[in-house]
Scaffold this active site. Structure first.
Site, PDB file in Angstrom:
ATOM      1  N   GLU A  13      18.295 -66.848  69.969  1.00 45.69           N
ATOM      2  CA  GLU A  13      18.040 -66.291  71.301  1.00 45.69           C
ATOM      3  C   GLU A  13      18.865 -65.041  71.628  1.00 45.69           C
ATOM      4  OE1 GLU A  13      16.773 -70.408  73.553  1.00 45.69           O
ATOM      5  OE2 GLU A  13      18.898 -69.962  73.410  1.00 45.69           O
TER       6      GLU A  13
HETATM    7  C1  TNX Z   1      17.536 -73.690  73.316  1.00 43.70           C
HETATM    8  S1  TNX Z   1      17.582 -74.332  70.570  1.00 43.70           S
HETATM    9  C2  TNX Z   1      18.786 -73.300  72.875  1.00 43.70           C
HETATM   10  C3  TNX Z   1      19.974 -73.687  73.630  1.00 43.70           C
HETATM   11  C4  TNX Z   1      19.637 -74.490  74.859  1.00 43.70           C
HETATM   12  C5  TNX Z   1      18.511 -75.445  74.535  1.00 43.70           C
HETATM   13  C6  TNX Z   1      18.180 -76.375  75.659  1.00 43.70           C
HETATM   14  C7  TNX Z   1      18.628 -73.242  70.516  1.00 43.70           C
HETATM   15  C8  TNX Z   1      19.098 -72.874  69.230  1.00 43.70           C
HETATM   16  N1  TNX Z   1      19.023 -72.689  71.678  1.00 43.70           N
HETATM   17  O1  TNX Z   1      20.728 -72.554  73.969  1.00 43.70           O
HETATM   18  O2  TNX Z   1      20.768 -75.177  75.258  1.00 43.70           O
HETATM   19  O3  TNX Z   1      17.375 -74.707  74.186  1.00 43.70           O
HETATM   20  O4  TNX Z   1      17.260 -77.323  75.275  1.00 43.70           O
END
Ligand code: TNX
Length: 605
Positions: free
Chosen positions: A400
């Protein structure tokens, strides 16, 4: 189905007097009585009452098939039930001593028995032989994890071996890095393994085969009967893990150790700690002290945060090692870094400190990929965390980083991968790393919701292996149902059946089972603030994921799993473990929900 050959050494021990029906221990001096001295009346009464109870023994209440995760091979022997007595001792070779001490530590509170651990190599070690842990040798000794994530090559248990004892290593040979053999006869229990990790898994199986009351913290006066028969067991996948996000909310060392206990119960062998994120930096770094001191002072919702000193972290990895659990530390880069930028604005693209962040959005922050200072920071942090970490893995995040252009992201990841490899560790990262160049041995953690992911499949063709964490099955921060009071639902609702009903070996198109290192269940903690809430989200889904990681695919069966899982509920209640009493599991009546987790019933003491 062929039958298992008789187990060497599990028949009557020739060094022991032959028991007779009227005098099961004829010729033996009861434990605690000095040979030749006149035994006191209380001691004689105790021995007499033990013997009377033997004659009235009901069948073992737990069945050999009840174990979670389901073992590879199970062969019950209704004539082989064993009853643990007050004078039992654990006899053990040097490589198994620490496991025997752990097993004795689990059994002493509820039984009230002394259960001394004695050396099997010493003739006439005190106490009758009742439980035996022996190691075949050849594996690492105690205190070192055999689970390095690479050990189960060629150990896939798929292939329809079923749960009889017709195939597989029935003679205690070839059990691998984590396998074990458990033999229960009327004369005793014997656990055999090639490694201390295997012995520990066998000891956890034995713990589950004792009556529920074994979880009691105080003596209960139960008859401690174990169902007779043989289990031969090995894991399907080398990597079986849980991730705990200690960045969104901070969890004290004691809470982390308790999570390690939960992993060990269900034969999970990796604890991934998500140590850094926008809302908090949780690990001390001596060369960049403000990361923890400033970046660690915040948490989601504005709480005080917290961070692990080097000694705190050492305690966690040492406790994990004793449980044959490997800690995988994650330093999430280049995104999810607001807390680091608050502490060191020089890392920010605009060189200005952002305000501390205590909300739950993602994807807005990143360290400056165009500044050399960023790479000095990455090298220092990786170097210090690697030096504190005995396991082979270091997780660099990579998820992300929405604000970083694709080309800069890729260049950053390739440099970070090289810096990580220079510490001697192997790269693990979220599957967003896929487009970047391969690094030797690199492992991608796949958290997608659609198994059609050509970019990840391509990275696998270039040499990556996968840890499977599909968000719509394995994310333990997803709500169980629409009315679950905590958790997310962006990947859908995840009841126990959804957590259980998928196959890690064939989940991502174009990724063969051989490229799958294993499974991991992440617990993100934006909405999870304390130990009871952690347990409420882990249980009962953690055992579902554990079974996918450990058990041969041939044992996969929802109807059978929910029955076996139901039997675990009273154990959690007795042990004081909070859990969600999922309606799709036929919990026994004794499993009474008594404590609210933010408005919802959960079962705990
Ligand atoms: C996605 S999955 C994220 C996290 C959040 C989560 C909540 C991933 C690698 N990153 O930053 O906490 O969703 O479900």
């Amino acid at each position: 189905m062929t039958t298992i050959p008789a187990t060497p050494g599990t028949g009557p021990d020739p060094s022991r007097p032959t028991p007779t029906p009227t005098s099961p221990d004829a010729g033996r001096t009861p434990a605690g009585l000095v040979p030749g001295a006149s035994p006191d009346a209380a001691e004689l009464a105790r021995v007499a009452s033990d013997r009377a109870a033997d004659l009235l023994a009901p069948p073992a209440p737990v069945r050999l098939h009840d174990v979670v995760p389901a073992p590879e091979h199970v062969r019950p022997d209704p004539d082989g039930d064993f009853t643990l007595r007050a004078d039992a001792a654990l006899r053990v070779g040097p490589a198994g001593r620490d496991v025997a001490e752990q097993l004795a530590g689990w059994l002493r509170p509820a039984t009230g028995y002394p259960l001394p651990v004695t050396d099997i190599t010493v003739p006439d070690a005190d106490g009758p032989l009742t439980l035996t842990l022996t190691s075949n040798g050849g594996g690492p000794a105690d205190g070192r994890s055999a689970a390095d994530g690479r050990s189960a090559d060629g150990m896939s248990a798929d292939g329809g071996s079923g749960r009889g004892l017709g195939a597989g290593p029935v003679d205690g040979e070839g059990l691998g890095a984590e396998g074990y053999r458990l033999d229960v006869t009327a004369d005793g229990v014997r656990i055999t393994a090639d490694t201390a990790a295997g012995l520990l898994h066998g000891a956890q199986t034995l713990r589950q085969l004792l009556p529920v009351a074994i979880e009691s913290p105080t003596p209960t006066g139960e008859r401690w009967t174990v169902p007779g028969g043989t289990i031969v067991d090995r894991p399907r996948f080398a990597y079986r893990g849980v991730m705990l996000d200690v960045a969104r909310h901070f969890f004290e060392v004691a809470d982390v150790l308790r999570v390690i206990d939960h992993l060990s119960r269900y034969k999970l062998n990796h604890l991934h700690l998500h140590l850094t994120d926008d809302q908090g930096w949780r690990i001390a770094v001596d060369s960049w002290p403000r990361l923890a001191e400033v970046g660690g002072a915040t948490a989601v919702g504005g709480g005080p945060g917290g961070w692990y000193s080097r000694d705190d972290y050492r305690r966690i990895v040492a406790y994990a090692a004793r449980h044959h659990v490997t800690v995988v530390p994650e330093i999430d880069l280049p995104g999810h870094t607001n807390a680091a930028l608050v502490a060191y604005p020089e890392l920010a693209p605009n060189k200005i400190a952002p305000p501390p962040y205590t909300d739950t959005e993602v994807g807005f922050s990143y360290v400056d990929p165009a500044d050399e200072r960023t790479y000095a920071f990455v090298a220092d942090v990786f170097g210090e965390v690697a030096a504190l970490t005995p396991g082979p893995w270091l997780h660099l995040g990579g998820d992300e980083a929405f604000k970083v252009p694709a080309e800069s992201y890729r260049a950053f990841v390739e440099r970070a991968q090289a810096l990580l490899a220079a510490t001697g560790k192997t790269v693990v990262g979220w599957h967003q790393l896929a487009p970047a160049g391969h690094a030797d041995g690199r492992v991608l953690q796949w958290w997608g919701t659609d198994g059609d992911d050509p970019e990840t499949a391509d990275a696998v063709r270039r040499g990556a292996r996968l840890i499977l964490s599909p968000a719509n099955h394995a994310y333990l921060d997803m709500k169980y149902a629409a009315d679950t009071p905590i958790g997310h639902d962006w990947a859908g609702l995840t009841d126990v059946r959804r957590a259980y009903d998928w196959d890690p070996g064939s989940h991502v198109h174009g990724v063969p089972a051989e490229a799958v290192l294993g499974v991991e269940a992440p617990l993100w903690t934006e909405s999870i603030t304390n130990r009871a809430e952690v347990e409420f989200m882990l249980f009962p889904r953690l055992p579902a994921i554990a079974e996918l990681g450990w058990s041969p695919r041939s044992t996969h069966d929802w109807a059978g799993f929910r029955e076996r899982l139901a039997g675990q509920g009273p154990r959690w209640t007795t042990a004081g473990i909070a859990f969600h009493p999922a309606p799709e599991v036929p919990w026994p009546h004794a499993t009474i929900p008594t404590q609210a987790v933010r408005g919802s019933a959960s079962a705990t003491r």
